[in-house]
Design an enzyme around this catalytic site. Sequence first.
Site, mmCIF file in Angstrom:
data_model
loop_
_atom_site.group_PDB
_atom_site.id
_atom_site.type_symbol
_atom_site.label_atom_id
_atom_site.label_comp_id
_atom_site.label_asym_id
_atom_site.label_seq_id
_atom_site.Cartn_x
_atom_site.Cartn_y
_atom_site.Cartn_z
ATOM 1 N N HIS A 298 61.707 64.211 49.289
ATOM 2 C CA HIS A 298 61.126 65.360 50.000
ATOM 3 C C HIS A 298 60.441 66.289 49.014
ATOM 4 O O HIS A 298 60.914 66.459 47.877
ATOM 5 C CB HIS A 298 62.217 66.118 50.777
ATOM 6 C CG HIS A 298 61.677 67.063 51.801
ATOM 7 N ND1 HIS A 298 61.251 68.337 51.479
ATOM 8 C CD2 HIS A 298 61.483 66.923 53.138
ATOM 9 C CE1 HIS A 298 60.820 68.937 52.583
ATOM 10 N NE2 HIS A 298 60.950 68.109 53.593
ATOM 11 N N ASP A 355 62.753 62.515 58.302
ATOM 12 C CA ASP A 355 61.831 61.616 58.994
ATOM 13 C C ASP A 355 62.420 60.214 59.148
ATOM 14 O O ASP A 355 62.149 59.522 60.131
ATOM 15 C CB ASP A 355 60.509 61.522 58.217
ATOM 16 C CG ASP A 355 59.804 62.861 58.135
ATOM 17 O OD1 ASP A 355 59.650 63.504 59.184
ATOM 18 O OD2 ASP A 355 59.419 63.272 57.029
#
Length: 419
Positions: A298, A355
């Site tokens: 991330h 995600d």
Amino acid sequence: MSTAKLILDGKEHEFPVVTGSEGEVAVDISKLRERTGAITLDEGYGNTGSCRSAITFIDGEQGILRYRGIPIEELEEARFTEVAYLLIYGRLPNQTELVEWREKLTRHSLLHEDMKKFFEGFPASAHPMAMLSAMVASLSTYYPDTADLDLNIVRLLAKAKTIAAFSYKKSIGQPFMYPLNHLSYTENFVHMMFAVPAEPMHISPVLDRALNLLLILHADHEQNCSTSTVRMVGSSGANLFASVSAGVCALWGPLHGGANQAVIEMLEAIAADGGNYRKYVEMAKDKASGFRLMGFGHRVYKNFDPRSRILKTAADEVLAELGIRDPLLEVAKGLEEIALEDAYFVEKKLYPNVDFYSGILYRAMGIPTNMFTVMFALGRLPGWIAHWREMREQGARINRPRQVYTGPTRTSWVPVERR
């Protein structure tokens, strides 16, 4: 007040240091160009604070995410409508306020009947995000900026899920299903997505809980690409619907909201290649392969994404309760297991992110891949609205970044006959 010193061309300049409520330190360079003639260069804005905000706090190193000071882990048992109120108005509603808030969100779920004709103009192949953006922008033609702002906030939150469900129905050629006033916010969305006029529909409590959690975990995430877009467009004085429509377009990109769709497409490719996920793990470690594992790592979190921990547990529970056996989900579990134990991924802190798990959950719920980013947008709506509202209340200046020009120096125009 503490200051920071900058020496440029032998001259010393002092700039104030601003400290946030969580100890974040920023050097206020708003007078830099005025005093020095220079600007800062921060491509991608990774080190630039564009505003002061009291909505969401993130500590990427510690894996912390808080909405209005409340840790995301404590909001697991909340309802999405409560969290929306918290983000937009800065506090949790009391019981009377919550009842009134939910009733408003229910009563304003219907779209103006004329808007159904807009859907008729879209081709069946139209991407749901394109329809969502266009339809959100079109709301401003029915509800002008001069209307009650709080009422327009309710209208946007209430109608967005109807627009999203209608977009899906359009894509598969099924009749639109109107919202039902006895259903909750999340139940209404599931009903409008999957029900048909020919028979009644039972809404699984398991799916309702999972959807509610997914929306909460996506409700805000500080100054990301789409939220910054909403604030930038709104800084021009653009209305709520136009600003949020721009945010939808920003979210559409595969590097932002489209990442969960990319995860499923990656899993499909691995499954089509025999399901040998170990092969792809090794490819991801080899820079020369050009392959990248989607859904890992991330931009902000240098630790485990706190939303991922919550969704991992939820995914395990949902899949177990529904008894789903899906080859893609098996591949996902294999990738997850290796990535959490492999020294390469652990050292680089490439943990599965939000995600990765959200895509798995959406698939388990029967939501098609091209609707994943729409689901992200529905969850992110409260955050966009909260930031737009905060920006307006702050009286923010119109956003106008500078640039470092790298083109040709002065040249002369040449008439066409001499070129």
